[in-house]
Design a protein around this motif. Structure first.
Motif, PDB file in Angstrom:
ATOM      1  N   LEU A 168     -12.540  -6.911 -20.403  1.00  0.00           N
ATOM      2  CA  LEU A 168     -11.261  -7.014 -19.700  1.00  0.00           C
ATOM      3  C   LEU A 168     -11.275  -6.039 -18.526  1.00  0.00           C
ATOM      4  O   LEU A 168     -11.557  -4.853 -18.706  1.00  0.00           O
ATOM      5  CB  LEU A 168     -10.102  -6.681 -20.640  1.00  0.00           C
ATOM      6  N   PHE A 169     -10.962  -6.534 -17.350  1.00  0.00           N
ATOM      7  CA  PHE A 169     -10.959  -5.707 -16.139  1.00  0.00           C
ATOM      8  C   PHE A 169      -9.561  -5.716 -15.525  1.00  0.00           C
ATOM      9  O   PHE A 169      -9.069  -6.773 -15.128  1.00  0.00           O
ATOM     10  CB  PHE A 169     -11.959  -6.248 -15.105  1.00  0.00           C
ATOM     11  N   ASP A 170      -8.945  -4.551 -15.447  1.00  0.00           N
ATOM     12  CA  ASP A 170      -7.600  -4.444 -14.873  1.00  0.00           C
ATOM     13  C   ASP A 170      -7.690  -3.860 -13.462  1.00  0.00           C
ATOM     14  O   ASP A 170      -7.703  -2.648 -13.284  1.00  0.00           O
ATOM     15  CB  ASP A 170      -6.717  -3.560 -15.768  1.00  0.00           C
ATOM     16  N   GLU A 171      -7.789  -4.744 -12.477  1.00  0.00           N
ATOM     17  CA  GLU A 171      -7.888  -4.348 -11.066  1.00  0.00           C
ATOM     18  C   GLU A 171      -8.924  -3.233 -10.883  1.00  0.00           C
ATOM     19  O   GLU A 171      -8.606  -2.140 -10.402  1.00  0.00           O
ATOM     20  CB  GLU A 171      -6.523  -3.944 -10.527  1.00  0.00           C
ATOM     21  N   PRO A 172     -10.179  -3.494 -11.264  1.00  0.00           N
ATOM     22  CA  PRO A 172     -11.184  -2.427 -11.300  1.00  0.00           C
ATOM     23  C   PRO A 172     -11.573  -1.872  -9.942  1.00  0.00           C
ATOM     24  O   PRO A 172     -12.204  -0.814  -9.875  1.00  0.00           O
ATOM     25  CB  PRO A 172     -12.388  -3.116 -11.971  1.00  0.00           C
ATOM     26  N   THR A 173     -11.224  -2.562  -8.855  1.00  0.00           N
ATOM     27  CA  THR A 173     -11.617  -2.064  -7.535  1.00  0.00           C
ATOM     28  C   THR A 173     -10.436  -1.548  -6.713  1.00  0.00           C
ATOM     29  O   THR A 173     -10.621  -1.086  -5.599  1.00  0.00           O
ATOM     30  CB  THR A 173     -12.324  -3.177  -6.720  1.00  0.00           C
ATOM     31  N   SER A 174      -9.231  -1.587  -7.275  1.00  0.00           N
ATOM     32  CA  SER A 174      -8.049  -1.277  -6.465  1.00  0.00           C
ATOM     33  C   SER A 174      -7.949   0.194  -6.080  1.00  0.00           C
ATOM     34  O   SER A 174      -7.302   0.541  -5.092  1.00  0.00           O
ATOM     35  CB  SER A 174      -6.771  -1.715  -7.187  1.00  0.00           C
ATOM     36  N   ALA A 175      -8.590   1.077  -6.873  1.00  0.00           N
ATOM     37  CA  ALA A 175      -8.513   2.512  -6.558  1.00  0.00           C
ATOM     38  C   ALA A 175      -9.685   2.984  -5.708  1.00  0.00           C
ATOM     39  O   ALA A 175      -9.804   4.179  -5.430  1.00  0.00           O
ATOM     40  CB  ALA A 175      -8.461   3.320  -7.861  1.00  0.00           C
ATOM     41  N   LEU A 176     -10.545   2.053  -5.286  1.00  0.00           N
ATOM     42  CA  LEU A 176     -11.763   2.428  -4.569  1.00  0.00           C
ATOM     43  C   LEU A 176     -11.595   2.307  -3.059  1.00  0.00           C
ATOM     44  O   LEU A 176     -10.824   1.474  -2.567  1.00  0.00           O
ATOM     45  CB  LEU A 176     -12.927   1.526  -5.001  1.00  0.00           C
ATOM     46  N   ASP A 177     -12.360   3.124  -2.333  1.00  0.00           N
ATOM     47  CA  ASP A 177     -12.449   2.934  -0.891  1.00  0.00           C
ATOM     48  C   ASP A 177     -13.119   1.590  -0.629  1.00  0.00           C
ATOM     49  O   ASP A 177     -13.994   1.159  -1.400  1.00  0.00           O
ATOM     50  CB  ASP A 177     -13.279   4.052  -0.253  1.00  0.00           C
ATOM     51  N   PRO A 178     -12.746   0.907   0.461  1.00  0.00           N
ATOM     52  CA  PRO A 178     -13.262  -0.447   0.718  1.00  0.00           C
ATOM     53  C   PRO A 178     -14.780  -0.567   0.670  1.00  0.00           C
ATOM     54  O   PRO A 178     -15.313  -1.557   0.159  1.00  0.00           O
ATOM     55  CB  PRO A 178     -12.726  -0.758   2.126  1.00  0.00           C
ATOM     56  N   GLU A 179     -15.491   0.464   1.164  1.00  0.00           N
ATOM     57  CA  GLU A 179     -16.955   0.345   1.198  1.00  0.00           C
ATOM     58  C   GLU A 179     -17.590   0.455  -0.184  1.00  0.00           C
ATOM     59  O   GLU A 179     -18.788   0.186  -0.355  1.00  0.00           O
ATOM     60  CB  GLU A 179     -17.567   1.396   2.138  1.00  0.00           C
ATOM     61  N   MET A 180     -16.805   0.859  -1.190  1.00  0.00           N
ATOM     62  CA  MET A 180     -17.343   0.993  -2.544  1.00  0.00           C
ATOM     63  C   MET A 180     -17.031  -0.213  -3.426  1.00  0.00           C
ATOM     64  O   MET A 180     -17.554  -0.326  -4.533  1.00  0.00           O
ATOM     65  CB  MET A 180     -16.774   2.256  -3.210  1.00  0.00           C
TER      66      MET A 180
END
Length: 251
Positions: A168-180
């Motif tokens: 289960l993935f809850d918005e796993p990229t939302s806290a990352l800088d765009p390049e990451m």
């Protein structure tokens, strides 16, 4: 109650109400999640996406409804919650790594305590998975020494160390800088190729279109529309979905 031939998880009439029913975060969600599905859940903020995801492993306790996992209604039965959660890996927006422990120590803690693995066994598995995500050389580093994208890859590995049946993935990229963002999505794409059953709440429409075999659009606490990526993105039926896509795809 038993599942059908394909459904690993059956969600039936799931409700989550707050403030004595005045706020309906989920209002009767029903859906089957099949083994091997990569289900991507999209929708506006406040639509119930994260509440739905967190309800699947009972981080949110439903107000009503059933979640039948591998033939067992986990909402109404006296299940061993820890044992059940071993079968569902969860990756959050934030990494929640122990800052005073090395990456390897973060990864081997739960397998040793919960699954009673030996230290050697847990470390062998953790190093194999770190190698798969390109971070084996960071095993003895501390979280503060890693980038956000690296920390999130470690968080995915931590969940995989428990050999879950579902991720289960809850918005796993939302806290990352765009390049990451890309490096985390690549790991998720690899998991999808390996046949891992996944449910992912995300704002990444490119990922939803490319990797998901099913896309679910939620609004106002319920599922408005679901289908293949082509059906959802190229041939939306409801005005609510058309309006949402018009906003997010233009951004």
């Amino acid at each position: 109650m038993t599942t059908d031939n394909k459904a690993l998880i059956q969600v039936k009439g799931l409700k989550k109400h707050y403030n004595y029913g005045k706020l309906k975060a989920l209002d009767g969600v029903s859906i089957d999640i099949n083994k091997g599905d990569v289900m991507v859940v999209i929708g506006p903020s406040g639509s119930g996406k994260s509440t739905f995801l967190r309800s699947l492993n009972l981080l949110e306790e439903p107000t009503d409804g059933s979640i039948i996992f591998d033939g067992q209604d986990i909402v109404n039965s006296k299940i061993n919650l820890d044992e059940f959660r071993q079968r569902m890996g969860m990756v959050f927006q934030h990494f929640n790594l122990f800052p005073h422990k090395t990456i390897l120590e973060n990864l081997t803690l739960a397998p040793q305590i919960v699954r009673k693995q030996s230290k050697a066994e847990a470390e062998k598995r953790a190093l194999e998975l770190l190698d798969r995500v390109g971070l084996k050389d960071r095993a003895n580093a501390y979280p503060v020494q890693l980038s956000g994208g690296q920390k999130q890859r470690v968080a995915i590995v931590r969940a995989l160390c428990m050999d879950p049946e579902v991720m289960l993935f809850d918005e796993p990229t939302s806290a990352l800088d765009p390049e990451m963002v890309g490096e985390v999505l690549e790991v998720m794409k690899e998991l999808a190729k390996l046949g891992m059953t996944m449910v992912c709440v995300t704002h990444e429409m490119g990922f939803a279109r490319e990797v998901g075999n099913r896309v679910v659009f939620m609004a106002d606490g319920n599922i408005v529309e679901q289908g293949t990526p082509e059906e959802i993105f190229d041939h939306p039926k409801s005005e609510r979905l058309k309006d949402f896509l018009g906003k997010v795809l233009e951004a």
